[in-house]
Design a protein around this motif. Sequence first.
Motif, PDB file in Angstrom:
ATOM      1  N   ILE A 194       9.626 -25.709 -21.053  1.00 54.91           N
ATOM      2  CA  ILE A 194       9.174 -27.093 -21.214  1.00 54.91           C
ATOM      3  C   ILE A 194       8.085 -27.408 -20.205  1.00 54.91           C
ATOM      4  O   ILE A 194       7.106 -28.083 -20.515  1.00 54.91           O
ATOM      5  CB  ILE A 194      10.360 -28.069 -21.089  1.00 54.91           C
ATOM      6  CG1 ILE A 194      11.250 -27.952 -22.317  1.00 54.91           C
ATOM      7  CG2 ILE A 194       9.887 -29.504 -20.879  1.00 54.91           C
ATOM      8  CD1 ILE A 194      12.583 -28.662 -22.202  1.00 54.91           C
ATOM      9  N   SER A 195       8.231 -26.871 -19.009  1.00 56.87           N
ATOM     10  CA  SER A 195       7.250 -27.116 -17.967  1.00 56.87           C
ATOM     11  C   SER A 195       5.888 -26.501 -18.292  1.00 56.87           C
ATOM     12  O   SER A 195       4.848 -27.096 -18.020  1.00 56.87           O
ATOM     13  CB  SER A 195       7.778 -26.556 -16.645  1.00 56.87           C
ATOM     14  OG  SER A 195       6.884 -26.824 -15.617  1.00 56.87           O
ATOM     15  N   ASN A 196       5.896 -25.310 -18.882  1.00 58.03           N
ATOM     16  CA  ASN A 196       4.658 -24.597 -19.245  1.00 58.03           C
ATOM     17  C   ASN A 196       4.881 -23.852 -20.551  1.00 58.03           C
ATOM     18  O   ASN A 196       5.142 -22.644 -20.557  1.00 58.03           O
ATOM     19  CB  ASN A 196       4.263 -23.615 -18.136  1.00 58.03           C
ATOM     20  CG  ASN A 196       3.816 -24.325 -16.896  1.00 58.03           C
ATOM     21  OD1 ASN A 196       2.740 -24.903 -16.870  1.00 58.03           O
ATOM     22  ND2 ASN A 196       4.661 -24.317 -15.870  1.00 58.03           N
ATOM     23  N   PRO A 197       4.769 -24.559 -21.679  1.00 56.52           N
ATOM     24  CA  PRO A 197       5.161 -23.977 -22.966  1.00 56.52           C
ATOM     25  C   PRO A 197       4.281 -22.835 -23.480  1.00 56.52           C
ATOM     26  O   PRO A 197       4.746 -22.042 -24.294  1.00 56.52           O
ATOM     27  CB  PRO A 197       5.115 -25.163 -23.924  1.00 56.52           C
ATOM     28  CG  PRO A 197       4.237 -26.171 -23.275  1.00 56.52           C
ATOM     29  CD  PRO A 197       4.351 -25.950 -21.801  1.00 56.52           C
ATOM     30  N   TYR A 198       3.060 -22.709 -23.017  1.00 59.82           N
ATOM     31  CA  TYR A 198       2.168 -21.710 -23.594  1.00 59.82           C
ATOM     32  C   TYR A 198       2.008 -20.470 -22.721  1.00 59.82           C
ATOM     33  O   TYR A 198       1.202 -19.598 -23.038  1.00 59.82           O
ATOM     34  CB  TYR A 198       0.801 -22.338 -23.885  1.00 59.82           C
ATOM     35  CG  TYR A 198       0.936 -23.496 -24.833  1.00 59.82           C
ATOM     36  CD1 TYR A 198       1.308 -23.301 -26.165  1.00 59.82           C
ATOM     37  CD2 TYR A 198       0.745 -24.797 -24.388  1.00 59.82           C
ATOM     38  CE1 TYR A 198       1.477 -24.370 -27.026  1.00 59.82           C
ATOM     39  CE2 TYR A 198       0.910 -25.873 -25.257  1.00 59.82           C
ATOM     40  CZ  TYR A 198       1.270 -25.645 -26.573  1.00 59.82           C
ATOM     41  OH  TYR A 198       1.447 -26.712 -27.420  1.00 59.82           O
ATOM     42  N   ARG A 199       2.758 -20.373 -21.671  1.00 62.14           N
ATOM     43  CA  ARG A 199       2.680 -19.209 -20.790  1.00 62.14           C
ATOM     44  C   ARG A 199       3.304 -17.985 -21.421  1.00 62.14           C
ATOM     45  O   ARG A 199       4.330 -18.068 -22.086  1.00 62.14           O
ATOM     46  CB  ARG A 199       3.462 -19.486 -19.513  1.00 62.14           C
ATOM     47  CG  ARG A 199       2.621 -19.935 -18.420  1.00 62.14           C
ATOM     48  CD  ARG A 199       3.375 -19.989 -17.122  1.00 62.14           C
ATOM     49  NE  ARG A 199       2.544 -20.750 -16.216  1.00 62.14           N
ATOM     50  CZ  ARG A 199       2.958 -21.370 -15.160  1.00 62.14           C
ATOM     51  NH1 ARG A 199       4.229 -21.316 -14.814  1.00 62.14           N
ATOM     52  NH2 ARG A 199       2.132 -22.036 -14.408  1.00 62.14           N
ATOM     53  N   GLN A 200       2.689 -16.844 -21.147  1.00 63.21           N
ATOM     54  CA  GLN A 200       3.334 -15.576 -21.473  1.00 63.21           C
ATOM     55  C   GLN A 200       4.249 -15.262 -20.294  1.00 63.21           C
ATOM     56  O   GLN A 200       3.814 -15.280 -19.143  1.00 63.21           O
ATOM     57  CB  GLN A 200       2.312 -14.467 -21.638  1.00 63.21           C
ATOM     58  CG  GLN A 200       1.464 -14.605 -22.859  1.00 63.21           C
ATOM     59  CD  GLN A 200       0.533 -13.418 -22.991  1.00 63.21           C
ATOM     60  OE1 GLN A 200       0.159 -12.788 -22.016  1.00 63.21           O
ATOM     61  NE2 GLN A 200       0.154 -13.112 -24.218  1.00 63.21           N
ATOM     62  N   ARG A 201       5.523 -14.997 -20.593  1.00 65.54           N
ATOM     63  CA  ARG A 201       6.464 -14.748 -19.498  1.00 65.54           C
ATOM     64  C   ARG A 201       7.538 -13.777 -19.926  1.00 65.54           C
ATOM     65  O   ARG A 201       7.843 -13.640 -21.104  1.00 65.54           O
ATOM     66  CB  ARG A 201       7.082 -16.046 -18.983  1.00 65.54           C
ATOM     67  CG  ARG A 201       7.922 -16.776 -20.003  1.00 65.54           C
ATOM     68  CD  ARG A 201       8.660 -17.999 -19.432  1.00 65.54           C
ATOM     69  NE  ARG A 201       7.876 -18.997 -18.765  1.00 65.54           N
ATOM     70  CZ  ARG A 201       7.251 -20.021 -19.356  1.00 65.54           C
ATOM     71  NH1 ARG A 201       7.315 -20.164 -20.650  1.00 65.54           N
ATOM     72  NH2 ARG A 201       6.578 -20.889 -18.648  1.00 65.54           N
ATOM     73  N   VAL A 202       8.095 -13.141 -18.929  1.00 69.46           N
ATOM     74  CA  VAL A 202       9.299 -12.341 -19.087  1.00 69.46           C
ATOM     75  C   VAL A 202      10.323 -12.961 -18.142  1.00 69.46           C
ATOM     76  O   VAL A 202       9.994 -13.367 -17.033  1.00 69.46           O
ATOM     77  CB  VAL A 202       9.050 -10.846 -18.768  1.00 69.46           C
ATOM     78  CG1 VAL A 202       8.545 -10.640 -17.363  1.00 69.46           C
ATOM     79  CG2 VAL A 202      10.296 -10.037 -19.002  1.00 69.46           C
ATOM     80  N   PHE A 203      11.555 -13.089 -18.619  1.00 68.31           N
ATOM     81  CA  PHE A 203      12.620 -13.650 -17.803  1.00 68.31           C
ATOM     82  C   PHE A 203      13.380 -12.515 -17.150  1.00 68.31           C
ATOM     83  O   PHE A 203      13.715 -11.522 -17.800  1.00 68.31           O
ATOM     84  CB  PHE A 203      13.579 -14.484 -18.664  1.00 68.31           C
ATOM     85  CG  PHE A 203      12.948 -15.735 -19.211  1.00 68.31           C
ATOM     86  CD1 PHE A 203      12.961 -16.904 -18.468  1.00 68.31           C
ATOM     87  CD2 PHE A 203      12.346 -15.741 -20.462  1.00 68.31           C
ATOM     88  CE1 PHE A 203      12.372 -18.059 -18.964  1.00 68.31           C
ATOM     89  CE2 PHE A 203      11.763 -16.890 -20.961  1.00 68.31           C
ATOM     90  CZ  PHE A 203      11.768 -18.052 -20.212  1.00 68.31           C
ATOM     91  N   GLY A 204      13.655 -12.658 -15.866  1.00 68.51           N
ATOM     92  CA  GLY A 204      14.433 -11.668 -15.135  1.00 68.51           C
ATOM     93  C   GLY A 204      15.671 -12.324 -14.551  1.00 68.51           C
ATOM     94  O   GLY A 204      15.571 -13.341 -13.873  1.00 68.51           O
ATOM     95  N   MET A 205      16.828 -11.732 -14.831  1.00 73.56           N
ATOM     96  CA  MET A 205      18.071 -12.297 -14.319  1.00 73.56           C
ATOM     97  C   MET A 205      18.930 -11.179 -13.724  1.00 73.56           C
ATOM     98  O   MET A 205      19.428 -10.317 -14.442  1.00 73.56           O
ATOM     99  CB  MET A 205      18.835 -13.023 -15.434  1.00 73.56           C
ATOM    100  CG  MET A 205      20.060 -13.756 -14.929  1.00 73.56           C
ATOM    101  SD  MET A 205      20.784 -14.874 -16.143  1.00 73.56           S
ATOM    102  CE  MET A 205      21.469 -13.711 -17.315  1.00 73.56           C
ATOM    103  N   ALA A 206      19.062 -11.202 -12.412  1.00 74.45           N
ATOM    104  CA  ALA A 206      19.910 -10.241 -11.716  1.00 74.45           C
ATOM    105  C   ALA A 206      21.213 -10.927 -11.301  1.00 74.45           C
ATOM    106  O   ALA A 206      21.775 -10.643 -10.257  1.00 74.45           O
ATOM    107  CB  ALA A 206      19.188  -9.663 -10.511  1.00 74.45           C
ATOM    108  N   VAL A 207      21.658 -11.842 -12.121  1.00 77.08           N
ATOM    109  CA  VAL A 207      22.889 -12.591 -11.904  1.00 77.08           C
ATOM    110  C   VAL A 207      23.869 -12.143 -12.977  1.00 77.08           C
ATOM    111  O   VAL A 207      23.548 -12.165 -14.162  1.00 77.08           O
ATOM    112  CB  VAL A 207      22.629 -14.109 -12.039  1.00 77.08           C
ATOM    113  CG1 VAL A 207      23.913 -14.886 -12.010  1.00 77.08           C
ATOM    114  CG2 VAL A 207      21.663 -14.574 -10.964  1.00 77.08           C
TER     115      VAL A 207
END
Length: 193
Positions: A112-125
Amino acid sequence: CRFPQADDAVPYVCLLDTGVNNGHPLLAPALGNSDLHTVEPSWGIDDTAGHGTAMAGLALAGDLTAALSSSKPIVIGHRLESVKLLPAAGENIGNSQHHGYLTMEAVARAEISNPYRQRVFGMAVTARDNRDRGRPSAWSATVDRLATDADGDAANARLLVVSAGNVVDPSAWAESPVSNSSDSIHDPAQAWN
């Protein structure tokens, strides 16, 4: 180090963890204040546990051993985002069935904050126990749902990188790789997608 600027069209690694302290000289050029989020505003965005900040260093530059022994400049081709998924104590108390909801909320905050960004989510939780023994859970189902964009008819599928687990007992490290047989994948890493 050479870092991309905030307005450069580069991919972002969005960390879902304990937050990130972006004042570190290695992290500050790649992580703007506007890219720090939290699923619960009362938790703040800072990292009091240290895990998220350490993960940010790895996500940004990886292992610096070779780079520190070289005179060549380090060129970073991506930037960071952070969503605090865990409070100060380093774990979400309460019903584990809510972890999926919090993960979905974390992904939504970044998008929602930056809808057009290319991103990968990383979760080490991950869960700290073997309660699911690799069977599907509400949390792993949510990770699958987010990866495939089941709610949006796959219009915006996501790449989520989830750790297989967190070893708490140091004796398990000493017994590796044999301990991999007795310590199964931790929730939500059993997600299929």
